[in-house]
Design a protein around this motif. Sequence first.
Motif, mmCIF file in Angstrom:
data_model
loop_
_atom_site.group_PDB
_atom_site.id
_atom_site.type_symbol
_atom_site.label_atom_id
_atom_site.label_comp_id
_atom_site.label_asym_id
_atom_site.label_seq_id
_atom_site.Cartn_x
_atom_site.Cartn_y
_atom_site.Cartn_z
ATOM 1 N N ALA A 49 0.843 -1.200 0.000
ATOM 2 C CA ALA A 49 0.000 0.000 0.000
ATOM 3 C C ALA A 49 0.874 1.243 0.000
ATOM 4 O O ALA A 49 1.924 1.297 0.628
ATOM 5 C CB ALA A 49 -0.919 -0.002 1.220
ATOM 6 N N SER A 50 0.422 2.275 -0.710
ATOM 7 C CA SER A 50 1.155 3.538 -0.748
ATOM 8 C C SER A 50 0.974 4.283 0.566
ATOM 9 O O SER A 50 0.062 3.967 1.353
ATOM 10 C CB SER A 50 0.638 4.405 -1.901
ATOM 11 O OG SER A 50 -0.677 4.861 -1.616
ATOM 12 N N PRO A 51 1.809 5.285 0.867
ATOM 13 C CA PRO A 51 1.595 6.090 2.080
ATOM 14 C C PRO A 51 0.199 6.696 2.145
ATOM 15 O O PRO A 51 -0.424 6.729 3.209
ATOM 16 C CB PRO A 51 2.676 7.170 1.970
ATOM 17 C CG PRO A 51 3.750 6.550 1.151
ATOM 18 C CD PRO A 51 3.047 5.673 0.163
ATOM 19 N N GLY A 52 -0.315 7.182 1.000
ATOM 20 C CA GLY A 52 -1.650 7.773 0.989
ATOM 21 C C GLY A 52 -2.736 6.765 1.306
ATOM 22 O O GLY A 52 -3.681 7.068 2.049
ATOM 23 N N ALA A 53 -2.619 5.553 0.770
ATOM 24 C CA ALA A 53 -3.599 4.511 1.063
ATOM 25 C C ALA A 53 -3.549 4.125 2.534
ATOM 26 O O ALA A 53 -4.582 3.903 3.172
ATOM 27 C CB ALA A 53 -3.348 3.292 0.175
ATOM 28 N N ALA A 54 -2.330 4.039 3.087
ATOM 29 C CA ALA A 54 -2.201 3.736 4.515
ATOM 30 C C ALA A 54 -2.820 4.841 5.356
ATOM 31 O O ALA A 54 -3.450 4.581 6.395
ATOM 32 C CB ALA A 54 -0.730 3.545 4.881
ATOM 33 N N LEU A 55 -2.659 6.093 4.920
ATOM 34 C CA LEU A 55 -3.249 7.212 5.662
ATOM 35 C C LEU A 55 -4.770 7.134 5.667
ATOM 36 O O LEU A 55 -5.408 7.471 6.672
ATOM 37 C CB LEU A 55 -2.795 8.539 5.055
ATOM 38 C CG LEU A 55 -3.351 9.798 5.731
ATOM 39 C CD1 LEU A 55 -2.830 9.922 7.150
ATOM 40 C CD2 LEU A 55 -3.009 11.047 4.926
ATOM 41 N N VAL A 56 -5.364 6.702 4.560
ATOM 42 C CA VAL A 56 -6.818 6.544 4.516
ATOM 43 C C VAL A 56 -7.275 5.586 5.619
ATOM 44 O O VAL A 56 -8.272 5.839 6.310
ATOM 45 C CB VAL A 56 -7.267 6.037 3.128
ATOM 46 C CG1 VAL A 56 -8.738 5.632 3.147
ATOM 47 C CG2 VAL A 56 -7.037 7.104 2.073
ATOM 48 N N PHE A 57 -6.540 4.492 5.801
ATOM 49 C CA PHE A 57 -6.877 3.563 6.886
ATOM 50 C C PHE A 57 -6.671 4.219 8.245
ATOM 51 O O PHE A 57 -7.494 4.048 9.159
ATOM 52 C CB PHE A 57 -6.025 2.301 6.782
ATOM 53 C CG PHE A 57 -6.180 1.377 7.956
ATOM 54 C CD1 PHE A 57 -7.292 0.552 8.062
ATOM 55 C CD2 PHE A 57 -5.230 1.352 8.966
ATOM 56 C CE1 PHE A 57 -7.454 -0.285 9.159
ATOM 57 C CE2 PHE A 57 -5.382 0.517 10.061
ATOM 58 C CZ PHE A 57 -6.499 -0.302 10.157
ATOM 59 N N LEU A 58 -5.590 4.986 8.398
ATOM 60 C CA LEU A 58 -5.307 5.641 9.678
ATOM 61 C C LEU A 58 -6.376 6.665 10.043
ATOM 62 O O LEU A 58 -6.574 6.966 11.218
ATOM 63 C CB LEU A 58 -3.939 6.324 9.622
ATOM 64 C CG LEU A 58 -2.712 5.407 9.643
ATOM 65 C CD1 LEU A 58 -1.450 6.203 9.380
ATOM 66 C CD2 LEU A 58 -2.611 4.670 10.976
ATOM 67 N N ILE A 59 -7.060 7.208 9.035
ATOM 68 C CA ILE A 59 -8.127 8.176 9.296
ATOM 69 C C ILE A 59 -9.453 7.475 9.551
ATOM 70 O O ILE A 59 -10.125 7.730 10.554
ATOM 71 C CB ILE A 59 -8.260 9.163 8.124
ATOM 72 C CG1 ILE A 59 -7.033 10.082 8.060
ATOM 73 C CG2 ILE A 59 -9.538 10.007 8.253
ATOM 74 C CD1 ILE A 59 -6.992 10.978 6.839
ATOM 75 N N THR A 60 -9.846 6.587 8.645
ATOM 76 C CA THR A 60 -11.179 5.974 8.745
ATOM 77 C C THR A 60 -11.274 4.937 9.860
ATOM 78 O O THR A 60 -12.343 4.785 10.466
ATOM 79 C CB THR A 60 -11.558 5.320 7.409
ATOM 80 O OG1 THR A 60 -10.556 4.348 7.049
ATOM 81 C CG2 THR A 60 -11.669 6.345 6.306
ATOM 82 N N GLY A 61 -10.166 4.230 10.156
ATOM 83 C CA GLY A 61 -10.219 3.236 11.220
ATOM 84 C C GLY A 61 -10.597 3.821 12.567
ATOM 85 O O GLY A 61 -11.592 3.422 13.185
ATOM 86 N N PRO A 62 -9.833 4.827 13.068
ATOM 87 C CA PRO A 62 -10.184 5.424 14.364
ATOM 88 C C PRO A 62 -11.430 6.306 14.338
ATOM 89 O O PRO A 62 -12.116 6.433 15.342
ATOM 90 C CB PRO A 62 -8.939 6.269 14.689
ATOM 91 C CG PRO A 62 -7.851 5.728 13.839
ATOM 92 C CD PRO A 62 -8.513 5.261 12.585
ATOM 93 N N ALA A 63 -11.721 6.961 13.197
ATOM 94 C CA ALA A 63 -12.781 7.972 13.175
ATOM 95 C C ALA A 63 -14.168 7.398 12.970
ATOM 96 O O ALA A 63 -15.160 8.083 13.242
ATOM 97 C CB ALA A 63 -12.494 9.008 12.088
#
Length: 432
Positions: free
Chosen positions: A248-262
């Motif tokens: 996964a790209s950094p941007g794709a990983a960031l999407v998980f980091l945002i949607t998972g906790p939020a």
Amino acid sequence: MLTDFITTTAIEAWQVLGQMAPYLLFGFFIAGCLSVALSPQWVERHLGGRGFLPVFKSALFGVPLPLCSCGVLPVATSIRNHGAGRGATTGFLLSTPQTGVDSILATYALLGPVFAIFRPLAALIMGVVGGMAVAWGDSERQKIDEAKTSEVSAACTAACCADKEKHPAWMRALRYGFITLPGDISRALLFGVILAALISALLPQNAFAAYLGGGLVAMLLMMLVGIPIYVCSTASIPIAVGFMHMGASPGAALVFLITGPATNAAAISVIWKVLGRRTAIIYIITVALGALLSGLCLDAIFNAFPPHGAILQTHAAHAAASPWWNHIAALLLLGVLLGSRWFAHPHSSAEAQEDNEKTLDSATQTHAFQIDGMRCSHCVATVTRALREIEGVETAHVDLATGEATVTGENVSYEALVQTVCALGYTVALKD
């Protein structure tokens, strides 16, 4: 083969834990200091009124606070009940679960400085944009809400603040930083570390790069993974590292980091119930669009400026042996995480028994009931505070492990207790 697999997994898990440990321990200390300096009462005093400033302050206050997606719900509901507008409450709900001082430092440890700066900045922007979208056109309704909550705001101060002053500030800070907060996230954090280690041990690097990688499709896939699961901002980091290991790209990983906790089903249903359908819809849209735009922007940054000095920390950590201080920090962190599970609430029953003995000879009544849906110490603290604010209540104790609440006071009805707890988004089962 099995022995090699177990050994490889253990080494990978220890490397991840050691890489996070120095930053996370420091983050726990800062979080403890913030828990004393930025109390819910202090935050509430700054989130009243209308316009841009309360929304901006609510999103800004939420960024360093170590509240997960379950713990932020009762705190936000309490903030709402004590005078904050829908916009400010929504801004707080959007920014808070995505980050936290411990999460920011752990992000730096495993994913590097670019991630560590971009992640809280994205949370702040989403909080402000979503909060202002809710606040827009809501001014007349907020005037009515402020009139209704003015009496509650005035009554809120004494009960909770008096309870906190039982111990000096430094003791409360250390207890929260190294017992309460680690106790809340220890299980999820250790699960995330082990999952990341299993991914590294089982799969070669970039195994699914053709399917994950970057781009909108990969980010939508990460969103589908992140939205339904329940994971805190710190525990999501090693899982994101595992996704990046798979390609996964950094941007794709960031999407998980945002949607998972939020986001999770329980959080959305509580927002719908407490703040209304319109706010819930704006919340979901803000998280979804904000995550996608943030992911695309982060990928653009990494593509425009290849990571020379700002390389992802995790790649360097796996390429070289961990320094000796990482091993010591990992042992300390493991001790804190395991010890916090044991020492988190040893005093609850003793305090309850002591207060019951004090009121035995009076006309005070005792009510006991079961609360479902509490997941962390913030849930307990907010429920306890709300119960103590009810007129006639003398003592209130809530146990996280059993979900049992014990309230003593004069002329306090079950109906008042149930309405107060349910207003925070929980369910109550009364005992005979």
